[in-house]
Design an enzyme around this catalytic site. Structure first.
Site, PDB file in Angstrom:
ATOM      1  N   THR A  54      28.524  19.208  31.399  1.00 11.92           N
ATOM      2  CA  THR A  54      27.573  19.544  30.331  1.00 11.92           C
ATOM      3  C   THR A  54      27.189  21.017  30.360  1.00 11.92           C
ATOM      4  O   THR A  54      26.928  21.628  29.318  1.00 11.92           O
ATOM      5  CB  THR A  54      26.288  18.687  30.485  1.00 11.92           C
ATOM      6  OG1 THR A  54      26.657  17.328  30.313  1.00 11.92           O
ATOM      7  CG2 THR A  54      25.219  19.050  29.488  1.00 11.92           C
TER       8      THR A  54
ATOM      9  N   ASP B  17      35.010  16.900  31.359  1.00 11.01           N
ATOM     10  CA  ASP B  17      33.819  16.082  31.562  1.00 11.01           C
ATOM     11  C   ASP B  17      34.066  15.387  32.899  1.00 11.01           C
ATOM     12  O   ASP B  17      35.139  14.801  33.105  1.00 11.01           O
ATOM     13  CB  ASP B  17      33.705  15.062  30.417  1.00 11.01           C
ATOM     14  CG  ASP B  17      32.429  14.240  30.496  1.00 11.01           C
ATOM     15  OD1 ASP B  17      32.155  13.683  31.582  1.00 11.01           O
ATOM     16  OD2 ASP B  17      31.722  14.160  29.494  1.00 11.01           O
ATOM     17  N   SER B  18      33.096  15.421  33.803  1.00  6.10           N
ATOM     18  CA  SER B  18      33.378  14.917  35.152  1.00  6.10           C
ATOM     19  C   SER B  18      33.602  13.411  35.191  1.00  6.10           C
ATOM     20  O   SER B  18      34.049  12.882  36.208  1.00  6.10           O
ATOM     21  CB  SER B  18      32.274  15.324  36.127  1.00  6.10           C
ATOM     22  OG  SER B  18      31.126  14.537  35.957  1.00  6.10           O
ATOM     23  N   SER B  19      33.326  12.714  34.096  1.00  5.35           N
ATOM     24  CA  SER B  19      33.659  11.288  34.069  1.00  5.35           C
ATOM     25  C   SER B  19      35.177  11.106  34.086  1.00  5.35           C
ATOM     26  O   SER B  19      35.678  10.024  34.392  1.00  5.35           O
ATOM     27  CB  SER B  19      33.089  10.620  32.816  1.00  5.35           C
ATOM     28  OG  SER B  19      31.709  10.817  32.792  1.00  5.35           O
TER      29      SER B  19
ATOM     30  N   THR C 236      27.525  16.388  35.974  1.00  9.76           N
ATOM     31  CA  THR C 236      26.610  15.671  36.869  1.00  9.76           C
ATOM     32  C   THR C 236      27.037  14.225  37.134  1.00  9.76           C
ATOM     33  O   THR C 236      26.689  13.659  38.166  1.00  9.76           O
ATOM     34  CB  THR C 236      25.178  15.645  36.291  1.00  9.76           C
ATOM     35  OG1 THR C 236      25.208  15.026  35.007  1.00  9.76           O
ATOM     36  CG2 THR C 236      24.593  17.034  36.184  1.00  9.76           C
ATOM     37  N   ASP C 237      27.798  13.643  36.199  1.00  7.61           N
ATOM     38  CA  ASP C 237      28.080  12.205  36.312  1.00  7.61           C
ATOM     39  C   ASP C 237      28.753  11.824  37.629  1.00  7.61           C
ATOM     40  O   ASP C 237      28.434  10.792  38.220  1.00  7.61           O
ATOM     41  CB  ASP C 237      28.945  11.728  35.141  1.00  7.61           C
ATOM     42  CG  ASP C 237      28.154  11.673  33.835  1.00  7.61           C
ATOM     43  OD1 ASP C 237      26.909  11.708  33.895  1.00  7.61           O
ATOM     44  OD2 ASP C 237      28.776  11.587  32.762  1.00  7.61           O
TER      45      ASP C 237
HETATM   46  N1  ASP Z   1      29.293  13.770  31.186  1.00  6.40           N
HETATM   47  C1  ASP Z   1      28.882  15.010  31.794  1.00  6.40           C
HETATM   48  C2  ASP Z   1      29.760  15.264  33.003  1.00  6.40           C
HETATM   49  O1  ASP Z   1      29.561  14.660  34.008  1.00  6.40           O
HETATM   50  C3  ASP Z   1      27.448  14.938  32.171  1.00  6.40           C
HETATM   51  C4  ASP Z   1      26.879  16.206  32.782  1.00  6.40           C
HETATM   52  O2  ASP Z   1      27.544  17.139  33.137  1.00  6.40           O
HETATM   53  O3  ASP Z   1      25.643  16.244  32.955  1.00  6.40           O
HETATM   54  O4  ASP Z   1      30.664  16.075  32.938  1.00  6.40           O
END
Ligand code: ASP
Length: 354
Positions: free
Chosen positions: A24, A67-69, A99-100
């Site tokens: 994000t 996106d880390s997902s 963050t994910d």
């Molecule tokens: N979906 C995002 C990720 O993990 C969420 C984030 O970065 O806060 O890449």
């Protein structure tokens, strides 16, 4: 892989390499209104303060920020590779990450980067850098200050950490607990390593001791054949068999209730026993955020001891899953695998760094 490298600041006492993976932090809205990552060149323009820091700064960016997902095992290997290749040239590393799955990556890197004696700090943001109220700027700037903090020539931090919303946490203890407030991360079972206010207050007694003689050795054989079995009231035999039964499954993280309890029905224990007889290793971790597994404390966990389920103590699920991938990938087996799973490798369990 072709990485993009940008020098941001060429003067300063310490040098930090920023590894931009996506998240994000650097996202913008696409035509459909969904947030998608964009490249770091645009990010630098939005944080002009980076040029004012007394730190030599270079950014190396994943060719296609993610996106880390969507993180893959290969991405962990790439991050470890970048650190290994640049280890001698930089005093510290800051990884910008979604963050994910940040807690998974922080845990995995703390195992892969054996002998690390420089800071590796993962950070990110809950709101994109382009938003007026974004937390991205503070998280990045303070992560850089912590990464470059030192006493004489010794770094204050010499381990893999997560920095987020004024807290510095041990990477292998961190968890994303909240998705809609800035205070996203905690390490419930281990004290915070530092807290940022007007000053950055380091909690020296709980930091990993600096070891001048240690040498980085990246270990990058990982085995993804692990599953998580999270128990819940009413879970059926059919579901448990489906999760445990795959012939490719080698490791199982059993997410149990409270201090390590599960239903004590014969069919359930028989399913676990069958998996163990089939050479699968099972590590019991708690669904609770704080506290630890104490197998045998209740009647509902005694049977787990009897059939050979291992206790994960106070390890997080994130640290347990990645530890299994790491140890299975390293070719560990039998009693040594059991010993390593139940003892600290990277400060992820107990309170002692072993
Ligand atoms: N979906 C995002 C990720 O993990 C969420 C984030 O970065 O806060 O890449």
């Amino acid at each position: 892989m072709k990485y993009k490298i940008v020098n941001i600041n060429e003067t300063g006492e310490r040098s930090v390499l920023i590894i931009y993976t996506g998240g994000t932090f650097g996202m913008i809205q696409d035509e459909s209104g969904s947030l998608a990552p964009f490249n770091f060149g645009k990010v630098v323009d939005r944080v002009p303060e980076l040029k004012q820091l007394d730190i030599r700064l270079t950014v190396i960016s994943f060719p296609k920020p993610i996106d880390s997902s969507n993180i893959l095992i290969q991405d962990w290997k790439d991050m470890a590779y970048i650190i290994e290749e640049n280890y001698a040239q930089y005093d510290a590393f800051v990884i910008l990450h979604g963050t994910d799955t940040m807690a998974y990556s922080a845990s995995m890197l703390s195992y892969m980067l054996e002998g690390l004696n420089k800071p590796v700090i993962l950070t990110g943001a809950q709101m994109p850098i382009g938003s007026i109220r974004s937390d991205a700027r503070e998280n990045l700037i303070t992560a850089l200050e912590i990464a470059s903090a030192h006493n004489d020539s010794t770094p204050i931090v010499s381990e893999v950490c997560v920095y987020f919303n004024y807290l510095l946490l041990r990477g292998s203890r961190s968890q994303k607990l909240r998705s809609s407030t800035f205070a996203a991360f905690e390490s419930e079972n281990y004290p915070r390593l530092a807290q940022a206010g007007i000053e950055i207050e380091f909690n020296y007694p709980v930091l990993r001791p600096y070891d001048r003689k240690s040498r980085l050795k990246v270990k990058n054989h990982l085995d993804p054949n692990v599953v998580i079995l999270k128990v819940f009231p009413g879970i059926t035999r059919h579901v448990v068999e489906a999760i445990l039964g795959g012939s490719e499954v080698k490791g199982v993280v059993l997410e149990s209730f409270g201090s390590g309890n599960t239903m004590k029905f014969d069919w359930f224990l028989n399913c676990l026993k069958q998996a163990i007889d089939d050479d699968k290793i099972i590590l019991n971790v708690s669904q609770c955020i704080g506290g630890e597994v104490e197998q045998g404390k209740y009647e509902t966990s005694k049977g787990l001891n009897d059939i050979g389920v291992l206790s994960g103590g106070d390890i997080t699920t994130e640290a347990a899953v990645t530890k299994m991938m790491f140890l299975l990938g390293s070719g560990e087996k039998d009693n040594r695998l059991k010993h390593l799973l139940t003892h600290s490798l990277a400060g992820e369990m107990d309170s002692v760094w072993e």
